[in-house]
Design an enzyme around this catalytic site. Structure first.
Site, mmCIF file in Angstrom:
data_model
loop_
_atom_site.group_PDB
_atom_site.id
_atom_site.type_symbol
_atom_site.label_atom_id
_atom_site.label_comp_id
_atom_site.label_asym_id
_atom_site.label_seq_id
_atom_site.Cartn_x
_atom_site.Cartn_y
_atom_site.Cartn_z
ATOM 1 N N THR A 357 40.316 -47.775 -22.640
ATOM 2 C CA THR A 357 38.972 -47.186 -22.659
ATOM 3 C C THR A 357 38.998 -45.673 -22.443
ATOM 4 O O THR A 357 40.017 -45.095 -22.085
ATOM 5 C CB THR A 357 38.074 -47.852 -21.596
ATOM 6 O OG1 THR A 357 38.781 -47.863 -20.344
ATOM 7 C CG2 THR A 357 37.741 -49.269 -21.984
ATOM 8 N N ASP A 358 37.814 -45.058 -22.630
ATOM 9 C CA ASP A 358 37.661 -43.601 -22.508
ATOM 10 C C ASP A 358 37.116 -43.221 -21.141
ATOM 11 O O ASP A 358 36.381 -42.242 -21.011
ATOM 12 C CB ASP A 358 36.699 -43.084 -23.586
ATOM 13 C CG ASP A 358 37.102 -43.560 -24.979
ATOM 14 O OD1 ASP A 358 38.275 -43.404 -25.321
ATOM 15 O OD2 ASP A 358 36.249 -44.093 -25.692
ATOM 16 N N SER A 383 34.825 -40.012 -16.793
ATOM 17 C CA SER A 383 34.460 -40.146 -18.200
ATOM 18 C C SER A 383 35.269 -39.130 -18.977
ATOM 19 O O SER A 383 35.200 -37.936 -18.698
ATOM 20 C CB SER A 383 32.965 -39.891 -18.408
ATOM 21 O OG SER A 383 32.677 -39.790 -19.786
ATOM 22 N N ARG A 384 36.058 -39.610 -19.948
ATOM 23 C CA ARG A 384 36.928 -38.690 -20.686
ATOM 24 C C ARG A 384 36.193 -37.974 -21.808
ATOM 25 O O ARG A 384 36.796 -37.199 -22.539
ATOM 26 C CB ARG A 384 38.151 -39.453 -21.218
ATOM 27 C CG ARG A 384 38.978 -40.031 -20.077
ATOM 28 C CD ARG A 384 40.328 -40.582 -20.506
ATOM 29 N NE ARG A 384 40.995 -41.182 -19.363
ATOM 30 C CZ ARG A 384 40.987 -42.467 -19.054
ATOM 31 N NH1 ARG A 384 40.332 -43.304 -19.831
ATOM 32 N NH2 ARG A 384 41.620 -42.921 -18.006
ATOM 33 N N VAL A 385 34.890 -38.247 -21.945
ATOM 34 C CA VAL A 385 34.075 -37.494 -22.902
ATOM 35 C C VAL A 385 33.393 -36.328 -22.205
ATOM 36 O O VAL A 385 33.292 -35.228 -22.730
ATOM 37 C CB VAL A 385 33.049 -38.429 -23.572
ATOM 38 C CG1 VAL A 385 32.051 -37.637 -24.392
ATOM 39 C CG2 VAL A 385 33.761 -39.438 -24.457
#
Length: 536
Positions: A357-358, A383-385
């Site tokens: 997951t991101d 959160s990698r966004v």
């Protein structure tokens, strides 16, 4: 005189008729069931069977047709998992190939309905009129067909939208122990999509039927069922049904993402839909797949899971994406849930899904029982966004929130030893305690993004630092109510603009005016209480 018939004219007529002949040849391979039990059938022969192909079993006793999914393709036999009324299939019954990969019916008629993983309605509200079929297994789009995540999915939860933002097309894991509030976050996120053009799909895997019925009731009560499909494979269902449930949910979601509102393929001129899919939860799907694989006599690996359990989850979650403009600019956002045992995130399935997951939202039971709800652990949630999934104003007010809370938790650990603290440290503890209190939120009470920005702005500017801890939530709710009633234009600007210049001045003044009114009301309420104390 009659027309002469010769060999040439006969040949021409035959040739013309043969040219117009449209004959189709349907080839099906037929065999017999060698062994059946625990929802698994072993069939000899079927040399042409494909992996994932739909197989058709016919009961010799009742004539009933039961479908199966080809899983093991061995030298002399095929191992298949059965769906439906598996009890009627016996040894020696007929099995034939269908030549097609397993698909389920999909369409807009599913909105507001509860279906099983085969797309059949189970809510007692009649048949569903579907328009399309989609395979449960579908190759995820390649890099060229995607575009970076750039639009937010607002959950309505202050702690998540501020510190762990989720974007359309992202895969964000919600992980924590049992009864830590994982499903509550997912349901709140679905409720908050009302009016935002998002289709929501809630996939319930291995849950009690009463739990699924309760979730349906909650969604209906909050007017969220109109844009939601519930896919349910309860604990009473067979392992194969629980195994295909998340893939069925993804297939339904892909119909909305890959097609426009007219049901035709999405393109630059016919935009695709936006979908939010909740998988609740993939731990139970992994257990079902382990049971299925062991029954199929596949070799067990770590924790007795089969070797391809990582691939199972990665190909499912990779289907969530943000498509390019040429493909309709649609998106599918995935919120998989994983249950941990006593907070152990280093177990096999949790580490697998974390790596796929991101980002992850980690919920801690200790925080939950202390009353911090949602019980988000700021330290290991990520959160990698990031800011790409936030509005300008939210990015501005939430920038230092994570660091402030992390340093507060560290200082709070030292402060409990009772050592003397200087004024700056004391101020940091006071501010941190009130910001932590500010993030508490009851269920089914989502905040609009503009309300979240205003509340965080008030916290950052120190408007709540001199309030008693018990009044922080009352101040927050009162501020939100006042802004909605009297400052509609201000909130509208907060949704799209950065906080600077006159917007900064107006927002600060509005919060200052409310605080003055709030303080005077509480002083007035405190005076009679003081008088009563003196008299007694």
């Amino acid at each position: 005189m009659s027309e002469m018939i010769d060999a040439k004219s006969i040949a021409d007529v035959l040739k013309a008729r043969l040219d117009n002949l449209a004959a189709t040849v349907d080839t099906q391979e037929v065999s017999r069931v060698d062994e059946v039990g625990d929802g698994i059938a072993h069939v000899s022969g079927l040399k042409s069977a494909m992996s994932g192909e739909l197989l058709e079993f016919t009961s010799s006793e009742t004539g009933e047709t039961v479908y199966g999914l080809a899983q093991n393709l061995e030298r002399d036999e095929v191992g298949a998992v059965l769906f439906g009324n598996v009890a009627v299939i016996k040894e020696g019954d007929e099995c034939r190939t269908t030549g097609r990969i397993m698909s389920i019916p999909v369409g807009r008629g599913m909105l507001g309905r509860v279906v099983n993983p085969l797309g059949q309605p189970i809510d007692g509200m009649g048949d569903i009129h579907t328009t399309h079929y989609r395979p449960i297994e579908f190759k995820a789009p390649g890099v060229i067909d995607r575009t970076p995540v750039c639009e937010p999915v607002q959950t309505g939860l202050l702690a998540i939208d501020a510190m762990i933002p989720i974007g359309r097309g992202q895969r964000e894991l919600i992980i924590g122990d049992r009864k830590a509030g994982k499903t509550a976050i997912a349901i709140d996120a679905i409720i908050n999509q009302r009016g935002k053009g998002m289709i929501c799909i809630y996939v319930a895997i291995g849950q009690k039927a009463s739990t699924v019925a309760n979730i349906r009731h909650i969604l209906e009560e909050h007017h969220a069922l109109d844009y939601t499909v519930i896919v349910s494979a309860t604990a009473a269902e067979s392992a194969p049904m629980q195994y295909i449930a998340p893939m069925a949910g993804a297939a339904i979601g892909e119909f909305f993402m890959y097609n426009g509102e007219d049901g035709k393929p999405a393109s630059a001129d016919n935009p695709g839909g936006h979908v939010l899919v909740v998988y609740d939860d993939l731990s139970k799907q992994a257990v079902a797949y382990r049971q299925m694989s062991l029954t199929l006599r596949r070799p067990p690996g770590r924790e007795a899971y089969p070797g391809d359990i990582f691939y199972l989850h990665s190909r499912l979650l990779e289907r969530a994406c943000k498509l390019s403009r040429e493909n309709g600019y649609g998106s599918m956002t995935a919120l998989p849930l994983i249950e941990t045992q006593d907070g152990d995130v280093s177990a096999y399935i949790p580490t697998n899904v974390i790596s796929i997951t991101d980002g992850q939202i980690y919920l801690q039971s200790d925080l939950f029982f202390q009353g911090q709800r949602p019980a988000v652990d700021v330290g290991i949630s990520v959160s990698r966004v990031g800011g790409a999934a936030q509005t300008k104003a939210m990015k501005q007010v939430a920038g230092n929130l994570r660091l402030d809370l992390a340093s507060y938790q560290e200082l709070a650990g030292f402060a409990q030893f009772g050592s003397d603290l200087d004024a700056a440290t004391q101020q940091q503890l006071t501010h941190g305690a009130r910001m932590t209190e500010l993030l508490k939120q009851p269920r089914f009470r989502p905040f609009d993004v503009a309300e979240q920005v205003a509340v965080l702005f008030a916290g950052n500017k120190g408007f709540i630092d001199d309030l008693p801890l018990s009044q922080v939530l009352e101040f927050r709710d009162g501020l939100v109510s006042t802004l909605n009633n009297s400052y509609g234009m201000l909130l509208e600007r907060l949704r799209t603009e950065k906080i600077e210049g006159d917007l900064d001045t107006q927002l600060t003044q509005a919060i200052a005016d409310f605080k003055a009114d709030f303080a005077s009301r509480h002083e007035t309420a405190a005076e009679p209480a003081d008088t009563e104390t003196e008299e007694s």
